[in-house]
Design a protein around this motif. Structure first.
Motif, PDB file in Angstrom:
ATOM      1  N   GLU A   1       0.823  -1.210   0.000  1.00  0.00           N
ATOM      2  CA  GLU A   1       0.000   0.000   0.000  1.00  0.00           C
ATOM      3  C   GLU A   1       0.857   1.260   0.000  1.00  0.00           C
ATOM      4  OE1 GLU A   1      -3.616  -1.334   2.869  1.00  0.00           O
ATOM      5  OE2 GLU A   1      -1.612  -1.568   3.684  1.00  0.00           O
TER       6      GLU A   1
ATOM      7  N   THR B   1      -9.230  -5.029  -1.016  1.00  0.00           N
ATOM      8  CA  THR B   1      -8.699  -3.927  -1.826  1.00  0.00           C
ATOM      9  C   THR B   1      -9.644  -2.731  -1.843  1.00  0.00           C
ATOM     10  OG1 THR B   1      -9.673  -4.957  -3.792  1.00  0.00           O
ATOM     11  CG2 THR B   1      -7.382  -5.463  -3.330  1.00  0.00           C
TER      12      THR B   1
ATOM     13  N   GLY C   1      -9.522  -2.034   2.814  1.00  0.00           N
ATOM     14  CA  GLY C   1      -8.236  -2.181   3.489  1.00  0.00           C
ATOM     15  C   GLY C   1      -8.259  -3.138   4.666  1.00  0.00           C
TER      16      GLY C   1
END
Lengths: 151, 151
Positions: free
Chosen positions: A86, A106, A109
DNA sequence: TTGCCTGCAAAGTATTTGCATAACA
DNA sequence: TGTTATGCAAATACTTTGCAGGCAA
Protein backbone atom coordinates in the motif's frame (compact mmCIF):
# COMPACT_ATOMS: atom_id res chain seq x y z
CA UNK A 1 -14.25 -9.91 17.83
CA UNK A 2 -10.83 -8.61 18.62
CA UNK A 3 -7.75 -10.39 17.35
CA UNK A 4 -6.09 -9.92 20.68
CA UNK A 5 -8.22 -10.22 23.77
CA UNK A 6 -8.05 -7.43 26.33
CA UNK A 7 -6.25 -9.79 28.65
CA UNK A 8 -3.77 -10.98 26.04
CA UNK A 9 -3.02 -7.41 25.03
CA UNK A 10 -2.26 -6.56 28.64
CA UNK A 11 0.01 -9.57 28.91
CA UNK A 12 1.90 -8.56 25.78
CA UNK A 13 2.33 -5.05 27.13
CA UNK A 14 3.68 -6.50 30.35
CA UNK A 15 6.16 -8.57 28.37
CA UNK A 16 7.25 -5.47 26.50
CA UNK A 17 7.97 -3.63 29.77
CA UNK A 18 9.94 -6.58 30.95
CA UNK A 19 11.83 -6.69 27.65
CA UNK A 20 12.83 -3.05 28.04
CA UNK A 21 14.01 -3.55 31.60
CA UNK A 22 15.98 -6.63 30.57
CA UNK A 23 17.65 -4.57 27.86
CA UNK A 24 18.39 -1.80 30.37
CA UNK A 25 16.22 0.54 28.41
CA UNK A 26 13.89 2.96 30.15
CA UNK A 27 10.14 2.39 30.16
CA UNK A 28 9.03 5.82 29.09
CA UNK A 29 5.47 7.06 28.95
CA UNK A 30 5.68 7.28 25.13
CA UNK A 31 6.88 3.71 24.77
CA UNK A 32 4.21 2.45 27.08
CA UNK A 33 1.41 4.29 25.33
CA UNK A 34 2.44 3.42 21.78
CA UNK A 35 3.10 -0.20 22.67
CA UNK A 36 -0.26 -0.34 24.45
CA UNK A 37 -2.08 0.78 21.32
CA UNK A 38 -0.25 -1.61 19.00
CA UNK A 39 -0.31 -4.62 21.28
CA UNK A 40 -4.00 -4.33 22.06
CA UNK A 41 -5.10 -3.53 18.52
CA UNK A 42 -7.81 -5.64 16.98
CA UNK A 43 -6.43 -4.80 13.58
CA UNK A 44 -3.27 -4.39 11.55
CA UNK A 45 -2.40 -0.78 12.27
CA UNK A 46 -0.57 1.64 10.04
CA UNK A 47 1.52 4.42 11.52
CA UNK A 48 -1.22 6.81 10.49
CA UNK A 49 -3.80 4.79 12.41
CA UNK A 50 -1.57 4.69 15.47
CA UNK A 51 -1.12 8.44 15.27
CA UNK A 52 -4.88 8.92 15.02
CA UNK A 53 -5.57 6.78 18.07
CA UNK A 54 -2.95 8.64 20.04
CA UNK A 55 -4.63 11.92 19.22
CA UNK A 56 -8.06 10.57 20.11
CA UNK A 57 -6.76 9.59 23.51
CA UNK A 58 -5.19 13.00 24.01
CA UNK A 59 -1.58 11.97 23.69
CA UNK A 60 0.88 14.24 21.91
CA UNK A 61 3.66 11.95 20.71
CA UNK A 62 6.00 12.80 17.85
CA UNK A 63 5.93 10.80 14.66
CA UNK A 64 9.61 9.91 14.95
CA UNK A 65 8.99 8.46 18.37
CA UNK A 66 6.21 6.25 17.03
CA UNK A 67 8.59 4.86 14.43
CA UNK A 68 11.28 4.35 17.05
CA UNK A 69 8.96 2.51 19.40
CA UNK A 70 7.80 0.31 16.54
CA UNK A 71 11.41 -0.53 15.77
CA UNK A 72 11.89 -1.72 19.34
CA UNK A 73 8.63 -3.66 19.28
CA UNK A 74 9.65 -5.50 16.12
CA UNK A 75 13.12 -6.18 17.52
CA UNK A 76 11.52 -7.57 20.67
CA UNK A 77 9.58 -10.06 18.58
CA UNK A 78 6.27 -8.93 20.05
CA UNK A 79 5.17 -7.20 16.87
CA UNK A 80 5.44 -8.11 13.21
CA UNK A 81 5.67 -5.58 10.39
CA UNK A 82 3.80 -6.20 7.15
CA UNK A 83 4.00 -4.60 3.76
CA UNK A 84 0.78 -5.14 1.86
CA UNK A 85 1.98 -3.06 -1.05
CA UNK A 86 0.00 0.00 0.00
CA UNK A 87 3.06 2.21 0.18
CA UNK A 88 3.27 2.01 3.95
CA UNK A 89 3.71 -0.70 6.56
CA UNK A 90 1.28 -2.18 9.03
CA UNK A 91 1.99 -3.65 12.43
CA UNK A 92 0.47 -6.65 14.13
CA UNK A 93 0.94 -8.02 17.65
CA UNK A 94 2.37 -11.52 17.76
CA UNK A 95 -0.06 -13.63 19.73
CA UNK A 96 0.05 -17.26 20.70
CA UNK A 97 -2.18 -18.32 17.86
CA UNK A 98 0.77 -19.13 15.64
CA UNK A 99 1.44 -18.78 11.96
CA UNK A 100 -1.17 -17.32 9.70
CA UNK A 101 -1.46 -15.56 6.37
CA UNK A 102 -3.54 -12.60 5.25
CA UNK A 103 -6.57 -11.75 3.18
CA UNK A 104 -6.51 -8.06 2.26
CA UNK A 105 -9.60 -6.23 1.05
CA UNK A 106 -8.70 -3.93 -1.83
CA UNK A 107 -11.76 -1.78 -1.20
CA UNK A 108 -11.72 -1.03 2.53
CA UNK A 109 -8.24 -2.18 3.49
CA UNK A 110 -9.53 -4.61 6.09
CA UNK A 111 -7.18 -7.50 6.81
CA UNK A 112 -8.40 -10.99 7.71
CA UNK A 113 -6.24 -13.87 8.74
CA UNK A 114 -6.24 -17.50 7.80
CA UNK A 115 -4.20 -20.58 8.47
CA UNK A 116 -3.79 -23.44 6.05
CA UNK A 117 -1.81 -26.53 6.79
CA UNK A 118 -1.39 -27.59 3.19
CA UNK A 119 0.13 -24.23 2.37
CA UNK A 120 2.61 -24.33 5.22
CA UNK A 121 3.60 -27.82 4.20
CA UNK A 122 4.25 -27.15 0.54
CA UNK A 123 6.35 -23.99 0.84
CA UNK A 124 9.41 -25.57 2.51
CA UNK A 125 9.33 -28.29 -0.13
CA UNK A 126 9.36 -25.75 -2.93
CA UNK A 127 12.25 -23.88 -1.32
CA UNK A 128 14.13 -27.12 -1.01
CA UNK A 129 13.53 -28.07 -4.63
CA UNK A 130 15.26 -24.85 -5.64
CA UNK A 131 18.08 -25.26 -3.12
CA UNK A 132 16.82 -22.21 -1.27
CA UNK A 133 17.51 -21.88 2.45
CA UNK A 134 14.06 -20.74 3.51
CA UNK A 135 13.96 -17.81 5.91
CA UNK A 136 10.36 -16.67 5.70
CA UNK A 137 7.50 -16.48 3.31
CA UNK A 138 4.61 -14.28 2.47
CA UNK A 139 1.22 -15.39 1.26
CA UNK A 140 -1.42 -12.78 0.67
CA UNK A 141 -4.79 -12.98 -0.99
CA UNK A 142 -6.21 -9.73 -2.34
CA UNK A 143 -9.87 -9.37 -3.08
CA UNK A 144 -13.16 -7.86 -1.99
CA UNK A 145 -14.38 -8.75 1.49
CA UNK A 146 -17.93 -9.85 2.17
CA UNK A 147 -18.99 -6.48 3.59
CA UNK A 148 -17.69 -4.55 0.58
CA UNK A 149 -19.37 -6.92 -1.88
CA UNK A 150 -22.74 -5.90 -0.48
CA UNK A 151 -22.27 -2.19 -1.11
CA UNK B 1 19.60 -19.03 -18.99
CA UNK B 2 17.51 -16.00 -19.69
CA UNK B 3 13.89 -15.87 -18.56
CA UNK B 4 12.90 -14.43 -21.85
CA UNK B 5 14.66 -15.73 -24.92
CA UNK B 6 16.11 -13.19 -27.32
CA UNK B 7 13.39 -14.11 -29.78
CA UNK B 8 10.58 -13.88 -27.26
CA UNK B 9 11.84 -10.50 -26.08
CA UNK B 10 11.79 -9.26 -29.65
CA UNK B 11 8.26 -10.55 -30.10
CA UNK B 12 7.11 -8.77 -26.93
CA UNK B 13 8.70 -5.54 -28.11
CA UNK B 14 6.91 -5.91 -31.40
CA UNK B 15 3.64 -6.37 -29.56
CA UNK B 16 4.34 -3.23 -27.55
CA UNK B 17 4.85 -1.18 -30.70
CA UNK B 18 1.61 -2.54 -32.08
CA UNK B 19 -0.13 -1.74 -28.80
CA UNK B 20 1.02 1.88 -29.00
CA UNK B 21 -0.12 2.23 -32.58
CA UNK B 22 -3.48 0.69 -31.73
CA UNK B 23 -3.86 3.23 -28.96
CA UNK B 24 -2.87 6.04 -31.31
CA UNK B 25 0.15 6.75 -29.18
CA UNK B 26 3.49 7.58 -30.75
CA UNK B 27 6.30 5.05 -30.78
CA UNK B 28 9.08 7.27 -29.55
CA UNK B 29 12.72 6.37 -29.29
CA UNK B 30 12.55 6.52 -25.49
CA UNK B 31 9.58 4.17 -25.31
CA UNK B 32 11.22 1.77 -27.67
CA UNK B 33 14.51 1.71 -25.80
CA UNK B 34 13.04 1.40 -22.30
CA UNK B 35 10.55 -1.25 -23.39
CA UNK B 36 13.35 -3.11 -25.14
CA UNK B 37 15.37 -3.29 -21.95
CA UNK B 38 12.47 -4.39 -19.77
CA UNK B 39 10.95 -6.85 -22.22
CA UNK B 40 14.22 -8.59 -22.96
CA UNK B 41 15.46 -8.66 -19.37
CA UNK B 42 16.54 -11.98 -17.93
CA UNK B 43 15.72 -10.66 -14.49
CA UNK B 44 13.20 -8.66 -12.48
CA UNK B 45 14.48 -5.14 -13.01
CA UNK B 46 14.19 -2.20 -10.66
CA UNK B 47 13.99 1.33 -12.01
CA UNK B 48 17.55 1.80 -10.81
CA UNK B 49 18.69 -1.21 -12.83
CA UNK B 50 16.87 0.04 -15.91
CA UNK B 51 18.52 3.43 -15.51
CA UNK B 52 21.92 1.77 -15.21
CA UNK B 53 21.45 -0.27 -18.36
CA UNK B 54 20.32 2.79 -20.25
CA UNK B 55 23.48 4.62 -19.25
CA UNK B 56 25.65 1.63 -20.18
CA UNK B 57 24.14 1.65 -23.62
CA UNK B 58 24.70 5.38 -23.95
CA UNK B 59 21.08 6.46 -23.73
CA UNK B 60 20.19 9.64 -21.88
CA UNK B 61 16.59 9.20 -20.80
CA UNK B 62 14.99 11.05 -17.91
CA UNK B 63 13.85 9.21 -14.82
CA UNK B 64 10.28 10.46 -15.19
CA UNK B 65 10.15 9.05 -18.69
CA UNK B 66 11.25 5.64 -17.45
CA UNK B 67 8.38 5.65 -14.95
CA UNK B 68 5.95 6.80 -17.62
CA UNK B 69 6.98 4.08 -20.05
CA UNK B 70 6.66 1.49 -17.29
CA UNK B 71 3.16 2.72 -16.58
CA UNK B 72 2.23 2.13 -20.22
CA UNK B 73 3.91 -1.28 -20.24
CA UNK B 74 1.95 -2.37 -17.18
CA UNK B 75 -1.29 -1.00 -18.65
CA UNK B 76 -0.62 -2.92 -21.84
CA UNK B 77 -0.40 -6.13 -19.89
CA UNK B 78 3.04 -6.93 -21.28
CA UNK B 79 4.80 -6.21 -17.99
CA UNK B 80 3.96 -6.97 -14.38
CA UNK B 81 5.05 -4.85 -11.43
CA UNK B 82 6.17 -6.54 -8.22
CA UNK B 83 6.77 -5.25 -4.73
CA UNK B 84 9.13 -7.55 -2.88
CA UNK B 85 9.16 -5.31 0.17
CA UNK B 86 12.47 -3.73 -0.73
CA UNK B 87 11.07 -0.23 -0.78
CA UNK B 88 10.92 -0.10 -4.56
CA UNK B 89 9.20 -2.02 -7.34
CA UNK B 90 10.54 -4.45 -9.87
CA UNK B 91 9.25 -5.14 -13.35
CA UNK B 92 8.95 -8.41 -15.19
CA UNK B 93 7.94 -9.14 -18.79
CA UNK B 94 4.83 -11.30 -19.09
CA UNK B 95 5.76 -14.30 -21.15
CA UNK B 96 3.68 -17.21 -22.33
CA UNK B 97 4.85 -19.46 -19.54
CA UNK B 98 1.86 -18.62 -17.37
CA UNK B 99 1.41 -18.07 -13.68
CA UNK B 100 4.32 -18.41 -11.33
CA UNK B 101 5.45 -17.24 -7.92
CA UNK B 102 8.80 -15.98 -6.67
CA UNK B 103 11.77 -17.03 -4.59
CA UNK B 104 13.72 -13.97 -3.48
CA UNK B 105 17.29 -14.19 -2.22
CA UNK B 106 17.74 -11.91 0.78
CA UNK B 107 21.50 -11.77 0.21
CA UNK B 108 21.94 -10.94 -3.46
CA UNK B 109 18.42 -9.94 -4.43
CA UNK B 110 18.21 -12.53 -7.17
CA UNK B 111 14.68 -13.64 -8.00
CA UNK B 112 13.80 -17.17 -9.09
CA UNK B 113 10.43 -18.34 -10.24
CA UNK B 114 8.42 -21.41 -9.50
CA UNK B 115 5.04 -22.81 -10.32
CA UNK B 116 3.06 -25.10 -8.04
CA UNK B 117 -0.26 -26.52 -8.95
CA UNK B 118 -1.27 -27.38 -5.40
CA UNK B 119 -0.71 -23.78 -4.38
CA UNK B 120 -2.80 -22.35 -7.17
CA UNK B 121 -5.56 -24.78 -6.32
CA UNK B 122 -5.79 -24.07 -2.63
CA UNK B 123 -5.80 -20.25 -2.73
CA UNK B 124 -9.20 -19.79 -4.41
CA UNK B 125 -10.66 -22.25 -1.92
CA UNK B 126 -9.33 -20.27 1.01
CA UNK B 127 -10.69 -17.02 -0.44
CA UNK B 128 -14.04 -18.68 -0.88
CA UNK B 129 -14.11 -19.99 2.67
CA UNK B 130 -13.79 -16.40 3.89
CA UNK B 131 -16.34 -15.06 1.39
CA UNK B 132 -13.60 -13.12 -0.34
CA UNK B 133 -13.94 -12.28 -4.01
CA UNK B 134 -10.42 -13.16 -5.09
CA UNK B 135 -8.69 -10.64 -7.33
CA UNK B 136 -5.07 -11.68 -7.13
CA UNK B 137 -2.60 -13.22 -4.78
CA UNK B 138 1.02 -13.03 -3.87
CA UNK B 139 3.21 -15.88 -2.77
CA UNK B 140 6.85 -15.19 -2.08
CA UNK B 141 9.53 -17.29 -0.48
CA UNK B 142 12.46 -15.41 1.02
CA UNK B 143 15.72 -17.16 1.73
CA UNK B 144 19.31 -17.65 0.67
CA UNK B 145 19.89 -18.88 -2.86
CA UNK B 146 22.26 -21.72 -3.64
CA UNK B 147 25.03 -19.43 -4.90
CA UNK B 148 24.96 -17.26 -1.76
CA UNK B 149 25.01 -20.28 0.53
CA UNK B 150 28.41 -21.21 -0.86
CA UNK B 151 30.05 -17.91 0.04
C1' DT C 1 22.33 14.01 38.39
C1' DT C 2 23.29 12.05 33.96
C1' DG C 3 22.77 9.66 29.94
C1' DC C 4 19.44 8.48 26.90
C1' DC C 5 14.90 9.43 24.99
C1' DT C 6 11.89 12.75 22.81
C1' DG C 7 10.19 16.22 19.56
C1' DC C 8 10.98 19.02 15.90
C1' DA C 9 12.70 19.81 11.59
C1' DA C 10 15.53 18.51 7.98
C1' DA C 11 17.16 14.80 5.14
C1' DG C 12 16.46 10.62 2.41
C1' DT C 13 14.32 7.35 -0.95
C1' DA C 14 11.05 6.02 -4.40
C1' DT C 15 7.71 7.89 -7.18
C1' DT C 16 4.59 11.47 -9.33
C1' DT C 17 3.51 15.93 -11.33
C1' DG C 18 3.91 20.70 -13.67
C1' DC C 19 5.68 23.11 -17.26
C1' DA C 20 8.57 24.75 -21.10
C1' DT C 21 10.72 22.60 -24.93
C1' DA C 22 11.37 19.14 -28.34
C1' DA C 23 9.92 15.39 -31.28
C1' DC C 24 6.64 12.26 -33.54
C1' DA C 25 2.71 11.45 -36.94
C1' DT D 1 2.59 21.80 -38.15
C1' DG D 2 0.05 20.73 -34.30
C1' DT D 3 -0.27 17.78 -30.63
C1' DT D 4 1.80 15.34 -27.16
C1' DA D 5 5.93 13.17 -25.12
C1' DT D 6 10.14 14.42 -22.82
C1' DG D 7 13.36 16.34 -19.36
C1' DC D 8 14.13 18.90 -15.49
C1' DA D 9 12.92 20.26 -11.13
C1' DA D 10 9.70 20.62 -7.66
C1' DA D 11 6.29 18.09 -5.09
C1' DT D 12 4.66 14.06 -2.58
C1' DA D 13 4.44 10.14 0.77
C1' DC D 14 6.58 7.40 4.00
C1' DT D 15 10.38 6.81 6.85
C1' DT D 16 14.91 7.95 9.03
C1' DT D 17 18.24 10.99 11.18
C1' DG D 18 20.54 15.11 13.72
C1' DC D 19 20.34 17.89 17.44
C1' DA D 20 18.87 20.63 21.59
C1' DG D 21 16.33 19.97 25.60
C1' DG D 22 13.54 16.96 28.87
C1' DC D 23 12.81 12.84 31.52
C1' DA D 24 13.56 8.07 33.56
C1' DA D 25 16.46 5.61 36.78
Amino acid sequence: MPRVGQAEGQALLERFRRYLRDQHQPVTRQRDVVAGIVLQADDHLSVGAIQRRLKERGHRIGLATIYRVLEILVASGLVKAHDFGEGFRRFEPVTGQGRHEHLVCTRCGRVLEFANEQLERVLPIIADEHRFQLQRHRVEIYGVCQACQQL
